[in-house]
Design a protein around this motif. Sequence first.
Motif, short mmCIF file in Angstrom:
data_model
loop_
_atom_site.label_atom_id
_atom_site.label_comp_id
_atom_site.label_asym_id
_atom_site.label_seq_id
_atom_site.Cartn_x
_atom_site.Cartn_y
_atom_site.Cartn_z
N MET A 132 88.16 -16.11 3.70
CA MET A 132 87.55 -15.16 4.97
C MET A 132 86.18 -15.12 4.90
SD MET A 132 87.64 -11.41 6.19
CE MET A 132 86.83 -10.78 4.80
N MET A 133 85.53 -14.84 3.82
CA MET A 133 84.29 -14.43 3.47
C MET A 133 83.16 -15.66 3.88
SD MET A 133 81.81 -12.26 3.35
CE MET A 133 82.85 -10.75 2.83
N PRO A 134 83.56 -16.92 3.32
CA PRO A 134 82.52 -18.05 3.45
C PRO A 134 82.73 -18.22 5.21
CG PRO A 134 83.98 -18.59 1.56
CD PRO A 134 84.64 -17.03 2.14
N PHE A 135 83.81 -18.12 5.91
CA PHE A 135 83.82 -18.44 7.33
C PHE A 135 83.03 -17.28 7.78
CE2 PHE A 135 87.88 -20.64 6.67
CZ PHE A 135 87.41 -21.85 7.01
N LEU A 136 82.85 -16.10 7.55
CA LEU A 136 81.96 -15.04 8.11
C LEU A 136 80.73 -15.42 7.76
CD1 LEU A 136 81.78 -12.24 9.38
CD2 LEU A 136 81.93 -11.36 6.94
N VAL A 137 80.39 -15.80 6.60
CA VAL A 137 78.83 -16.21 6.42
C VAL A 137 78.44 -17.42 7.04
CG1 VAL A 137 77.45 -17.19 4.66
CG2 VAL A 137 78.93 -15.34 3.94
N GLY A 138 79.38 -18.52 7.24
CA GLY A 138 78.97 -19.51 8.02
C GLY A 138 78.89 -19.08 9.41
N ALA A 156 75.22 -23.79 8.11
CA ALA A 156 76.36 -23.19 8.69
C ALA A 156 77.73 -24.20 8.82
CB ALA A 156 76.23 -22.53 9.86
N ALA A 157 77.31 -25.26 9.27
CA ALA A 157 78.15 -26.35 9.35
C ALA A 157 78.79 -26.86 7.96
CB ALA A 157 77.77 -27.44 9.89
N VAL A 158 77.89 -26.64 7.01
CA VAL A 158 78.59 -27.03 5.39
C VAL A 158 79.17 -25.99 4.96
CG1 VAL A 158 77.69 -27.63 3.05
CG2 VAL A 158 76.45 -28.70 5.15
N VAL A 159 78.57 -24.72 5.17
CA VAL A 159 79.61 -23.72 4.66
C VAL A 159 81.03 -23.49 5.30
CG1 VAL A 159 79.68 -20.98 4.63
CG2 VAL A 159 77.55 -22.01 3.94
N VAL A 160 81.03 -23.83 6.73
CA VAL A 160 82.46 -23.82 7.19
C VAL A 160 83.19 -25.04 6.73
CG1 VAL A 160 83.32 -23.99 9.67
CG2 VAL A 160 81.49 -22.34 9.26
N TRP A 161 82.65 -26.14 6.67
CA TRP A 161 83.19 -27.22 6.27
C TRP A 161 84.01 -27.11 4.89
CZ3 TRP A 161 80.85 -31.46 3.10
CH2 TRP A 161 81.49 -32.46 2.93
N GLN A 162 83.08 -26.64 4.11
CA GLN A 162 83.56 -26.41 2.72
C GLN A 162 84.44 -25.30 2.53
OE1 GLN A 162 82.91 -28.24 -0.24
NE2 GLN A 162 82.20 -29.62 1.41
N SER A 163 84.52 -24.54 3.60
CA SER A 163 85.48 -23.09 3.35
C SER A 163 86.97 -23.71 3.77
CB SER A 163 85.15 -22.16 4.45
OG SER A 163 83.76 -21.46 4.05
N TRP A 164 86.97 -24.68 4.40
CA TRP A 164 88.34 -25.27 4.99
C TRP A 164 88.97 -25.79 3.68
CZ3 TRP A 164 90.68 -24.14 9.15
CH2 TRP A 164 89.74 -23.93 10.29
N ALA A 165 88.36 -26.19 2.58
CA ALA A 165 88.58 -26.64 1.31
C ALA A 165 89.35 -25.65 0.47
CB ALA A 165 87.69 -27.47 0.34
N LEU A 166 89.04 -24.30 0.64
CA LEU A 166 89.50 -23.28 -0.19
C LEU A 166 91.23 -23.03 0.12
CD1 LEU A 166 86.55 -20.61 -0.02
CD2 LEU A 166 87.27 -22.09 -1.96
N ARG A 167 91.53 -23.12 -0.80
CA ARG A 167 92.99 -23.05 -0.70
C ARG A 167 93.93 -21.65 -1.61
NH1 ARG A 167 92.92 -24.69 3.73
NH2 ARG A 167 92.81 -26.85 3.94
#
Length: 160
Positions: free
Chosen positions: A50-56, A27-38
């Motif tokens: 939104m979806m990767p944050f929801l999954v995280g 979950a931490a890796v998914v949320v961390w990598q989601s910040w890079a999506l622009r």
Amino acid sequence: MIPEDRSPAAAADRPVVAVGLGLIAVAAVVVWQSWALRASFGNQTLGPQMMPFLVGGLLLLFGVLTILAGLRGAAPPREEADWTAVAWIAGGLAVMILLIRTAGFVPACAVLFAATARAFGSRRPAVDLAIGAAMGLVVYLFFVRLLGLTLPSGLTESWI
């Protein structure tokens, strides 16, 4: 309730707690990598991010719940590992990886589906290959024709 001859620490199911910690790490890796999506769609508040944050967030929730179940010793009893089934699935995945560039996405998916069905006890390889090919074809057409994305194409996909 914990039997009197066992302490609360002994009631903890350590492998279950380890799985919960693993879920939190993912979950931490998914949320961390989601910040890079622009990517965004104009001025919309919600975008592809939104979806990767929801999954995280869901992985984090399930990780915490798994840890709590492990600490309470509330996890259901585990069955013995069926290493033959694991070998069928791993072998099917390996063959899929080898076939996907040459034979294509659809036959590679058919092989993986048939191997997984065999791991779960199916004794009908021809039927399993046909079902896997049909499912692979639907997925291929959906992603390539409808969404316009690229999937590995081989001999069979050149006919489509």
